[in-house]
Design a protein around this motif. Structure first.
Motif, PDB file in Angstrom:
ATOM      1  N   THR A 273      35.296   6.909  74.248  1.00  0.00           N
ATOM      2  CA  THR A 273      34.457   5.795  74.391  1.00  0.00           C
ATOM      3  C   THR A 273      35.016   4.895  75.502  1.00  0.00           C
ATOM      4  N   MET A 274      36.446   4.537  75.346  1.00  0.00           N
ATOM      5  CA  MET A 274      36.679   3.327  76.064  1.00  0.00           C
ATOM      6  C   MET A 274      36.763   3.646  77.472  1.00  0.00           C
ATOM      7  N   CYS A 275      37.233   5.160  77.893  1.00  0.00           N
ATOM      8  CA  CYS A 275      37.394   5.457  79.077  1.00  0.00           C
ATOM      9  C   CYS A 275      35.874   6.050  79.771  1.00  0.00           C
ATOM     10  N   ASP A 276      34.990   6.339  78.957  1.00  0.00           N
ATOM     11  CA  ASP A 276      33.451   6.550  79.351  1.00  0.00           C
ATOM     12  C   ASP A 276      33.039   5.230  79.878  1.00  0.00           C
ATOM     13  N   GLU A 277      33.244   4.405  79.326  1.00  0.00           N
ATOM     14  CA  GLU A 277      32.518   2.941  79.383  1.00  0.00           C
ATOM     15  C   GLU A 277      33.039   2.631  80.881  1.00  0.00           C
ATOM     16  N   ILE A 278      34.449   2.730  81.246  1.00  0.00           N
ATOM     17  CA  ILE A 278      34.864   2.252  82.497  1.00  0.00           C
ATOM     18  C   ILE A 278      34.413   3.030  83.479  1.00  0.00           C
ATOM     19  N   GLN A 279      34.202   4.437  83.282  1.00  0.00           N
ATOM     20  CA  GLN A 279      33.786   5.241  84.326  1.00  0.00           C
ATOM     21  C   GLN A 279      32.258   4.932  84.611  1.00  0.00           C
ATOM     22  N   GLU A 280      31.720   4.646  83.605  1.00  0.00           N
ATOM     23  CA  GLU A 280      29.943   4.235  83.687  1.00  0.00           C
ATOM     24  C   GLU A 280      30.035   3.151  84.551  1.00  0.00           C
ATOM     25  N   ILE A 281      30.745   2.200  84.306  1.00  0.00           N
ATOM     26  CA  ILE A 281      30.846   0.845  85.020  1.00  0.00           C
ATOM     27  C   ILE A 281      30.967   1.045  86.379  1.00  0.00           C
ATOM     28  N   LYS A 282      32.362   1.739  86.514  1.00  0.00           N
ATOM     29  CA  LYS A 282      32.787   1.905  88.018  1.00  0.00           C
ATOM     30  C   LYS A 282      31.651   2.608  88.785  1.00  0.00           C
ATOM     31  N   ASP A 283      30.758   3.706  88.192  1.00  0.00           N
ATOM     32  CA  ASP A 283      29.771   4.229  88.845  1.00  0.00           C
ATOM     33  C   ASP A 283      28.809   3.172  89.345  1.00  0.00           C
TER      34      ASP A 283
ATOM     35  N   GLU B 227      24.621   0.161  77.507  1.00  0.00           N
ATOM     36  CA  GLU B 227      23.571  -0.104  78.375  1.00  0.00           C
ATOM     37  C   GLU B 227      23.479  -1.755  78.952  1.00  0.00           C
ATOM     38  N   VAL B 228      23.938  -2.631  77.854  1.00  0.00           N
ATOM     39  CA  VAL B 228      23.917  -3.879  78.287  1.00  0.00           C
ATOM     40  C   VAL B 228      25.021  -4.050  79.290  1.00  0.00           C
ATOM     41  N   LYS B 229      26.196  -3.558  79.034  1.00  0.00           N
ATOM     42  CA  LYS B 229      27.224  -3.708  80.002  1.00  0.00           C
ATOM     43  C   LYS B 229      26.844  -3.304  81.474  1.00  0.00           C
ATOM     44  N   ILE B 230      26.320  -1.979  81.670  1.00  0.00           N
ATOM     45  CA  ILE B 230      25.991  -1.668  82.705  1.00  0.00           C
ATOM     46  C   ILE B 230      24.746  -2.482  83.430  1.00  0.00           C
ATOM     47  N   ALA B 231      23.922  -2.974  82.796  1.00  0.00           N
ATOM     48  CA  ALA B 231      22.839  -3.854  83.365  1.00  0.00           C
ATOM     49  C   ALA B 231      23.224  -4.997  83.676  1.00  0.00           C
ATOM     50  N   GLU B 232      24.223  -5.653  83.069  1.00  0.00           N
ATOM     51  CA  GLU B 232      24.869  -6.885  83.463  1.00  0.00           C
ATOM     52  C   GLU B 232      25.639  -6.869  84.746  1.00  0.00           C
ATOM     53  N   THR B 233      26.225  -5.757  84.824  1.00  0.00           N
ATOM     54  CA  THR B 233      27.033  -5.223  86.024  1.00  0.00           C
ATOM     55  C   THR B 233      26.390  -5.252  87.318  1.00  0.00           C
ATOM     56  N   ALA B 234      25.289  -4.517  87.074  1.00  0.00           N
ATOM     57  CA  ALA B 234      24.422  -4.079  88.295  1.00  0.00           C
ATOM     58  C   ALA B 234      23.575  -5.559  88.668  1.00  0.00           C
ATOM     59  N   MET B 235      23.134  -6.270  87.545  1.00  0.00           N
ATOM     60  CA  MET B 235      22.348  -7.680  87.963  1.00  0.00           C
ATOM     61  C   MET B 235      23.743  -8.757  88.634  1.00  0.00           C
ATOM     62  N   ALA B 236      24.858  -8.592  88.341  1.00  0.00           N
ATOM     63  CA  ALA B 236      25.857  -9.409  89.101  1.00  0.00           C
ATOM     64  C   ALA B 236      25.979  -8.965  90.474  1.00  0.00           C
ATOM     65  N   ILE B 237      26.184  -7.609  90.640  1.00  0.00           N
ATOM     66  CA  ILE B 237      26.113  -7.184  91.793  1.00  0.00           C
ATOM     67  C   ILE B 237      25.051  -7.671  92.631  1.00  0.00           C
ATOM     68  N   MET B 238      23.734  -7.240  92.008  1.00  0.00           N
ATOM     69  CA  MET B 238      22.559  -7.719  92.910  1.00  0.00           C
ATOM     70  C   MET B 238      22.467  -9.059  93.467  1.00  0.00           C
ATOM     71  N   GLY B 239      23.249 -10.134  92.410  1.00  0.00           N
ATOM     72  CA  GLY B 239      23.169 -11.422  92.767  1.00  0.00           C
ATOM     73  C   GLY B 239      24.041 -11.711  93.766  1.00  0.00           C
ATOM     74  N   GLY B 240      24.961 -10.748  94.252  1.00  0.00           N
ATOM     75  CA  GLY B 240      25.956 -11.010  95.268  1.00  0.00           C
ATOM     76  C   GLY B 240      27.276 -10.846  94.956  1.00  0.00           C
ATOM     77  N   ALA B 241      27.797 -10.560  93.760  1.00  0.00           N
ATOM     78  CA  ALA B 241      29.053 -10.326  93.309  1.00  0.00           C
ATOM     79  C   ALA B 241      29.504  -8.842  93.973  1.00  0.00           C
ATOM     80  N   ASN B 242      30.991  -8.833  94.621  1.00  0.00           N
ATOM     81  CA  ASN B 242      31.480  -7.731  95.272  1.00  0.00           C
ATOM     82  C   ASN B 242      32.625  -7.376  94.546  1.00  0.00           C
ATOM     83  N   GLU B 243      32.975  -8.231  93.393  1.00  0.00           N
ATOM     84  CA  GLU B 243      34.262  -7.539  92.677  1.00  0.00           C
ATOM     85  C   GLU B 243      33.758  -7.869  91.166  1.00  0.00           C
TER      86      GLU B 243
END
Length: 300
Positions: free
Chosen positions: A161-171, A128-144
């Protein structure tokens, strides 16, 4: 428990399509031959200009501040004025809380904004933290977005677990590029590097990356060779082109030339551009500039 076994078998089916039974000694010999035969012929100004254009100019220090990241970004703005005949770096890579500073300071839309995310560099936090951090970085202007796989989960065979995390972050990334760091120095063998590469690509990675630079050994030519072979085989199997990024321990121009030569020999010319090939480093920027210009330059 039955569900987990069923899911794990799905990943085993994927892995069984590829040769993951690798000899570390065989790979060392192949890499040594590339370094001996190909690096000298690739040691040209044009290749070094391309390598500069493939740089992810990186600052990931404990003492990064808004002011220091702003100055770092302003140097990239000034580059176009001082070296207008050259292509600029590919991206600026920062911690997620600094993406907005880069976004507000950067004046060229040709340079991407990359942010490390997902509990970088250990990946030891809640999804949940990984997803939130990723979303906030993109909101801040990151495009990678650059993340690290859950190495412990991978090594214990918990591919789900490893693959599910990657898939969720990619989503969460949607159309923004996701670079997945394997932390190859922790993976123990060429076979594990090959497996982690395939599973990461299967789970949605747009790039696979060697290392965080925070753990030793970082990038090695042998790991790069295995990863490029995995990218080639994955492309032949699926038609999907995945990029490659060595990072950590790139200290000399020769290091960059070695990785260029491996990409060229294994993947070919189609991968020799900054859409599919990046180098994660900052120290190489001045070294490449100095070699290109034939005099010492300390611009960055």
């Amino acid at each position: 428990m039955e569900y987990k076994e069923e899911e794990k078998s799905k990943y085993e089916v994927v892995l069984n399509k590829y040769n993951t039974d690798l000899s570390d000694k065989d790979i060392q010999a192949k890499v040594a031959a590339i370094i001996e035969k190909k690096v000298p012929e690739n040691d040209t100004v044009e290749v070094k200009k391309l390598l500069f254009h493939c740089l992810d100019l990186t600052t990931l220090s404990t003492n990064d501040s808004e002011e220091s990241v702003m100055k770092f970004t302003e140097k990239v703005n000034q580059f176009d004025e001082e070296f207008g005949e050259m292509d600029n770096v590919a991206a600026i890579c920062v911690y997620p809380n600094m993406a907005e500073v880069v976004h507000d300071t950067l004046e060229t839309d040709k340079v991407q904004i990359a942010a490390v995310s997902g509990g970088f560099p250990s990946s030891q936090t809640f999804i949940e933290v990984k997803i939130a951090e990723t979303a906030m970085a993109i909101m801040g202007g990151a495009n990678e977005i650059d993340i690290v796989i859950s190495v412990g989960k991978f090594l214990s065979g918990d591919y789900e677990t490893m693959c599910d995390e990657i898939q969720e972050i990619k989503d969460t990334c949607k159309d923004n590029k996701l670079k997945v760091i394997l932390e190859t120095g922790a993976l123990e063998s060429a076979s594990n590097i090959k497996k982690a590469s395939i599973l990461s690509m299967y789970s949605g990675a747009d790039f696979i990356k060697t290392s965080t630079g925070k753990q030793q050994p970082a990038a090695t030519p042998e790991a790069a060779y295995v990863m490029c072979e995995a990218i080639k085989e994955y492309y032949e199997e699926t038609g999907n082109k995945v990029g490659f990024k060595p990072a950590g321990g790139l200290n000399t121009v020769k290091d960059a030339l070695i990785y260029y030569s491996i990409v060229k020999e294994v993947l070919g010319h189609e991968w020799l551009n900054n859409k599919l090939f990046r180098l994660g480093t900052s120290r190489l920027a001045n070294l490449l500039l100095s070699d290109i210009k034939g005099k010492e330059i300390k611009f960055f």
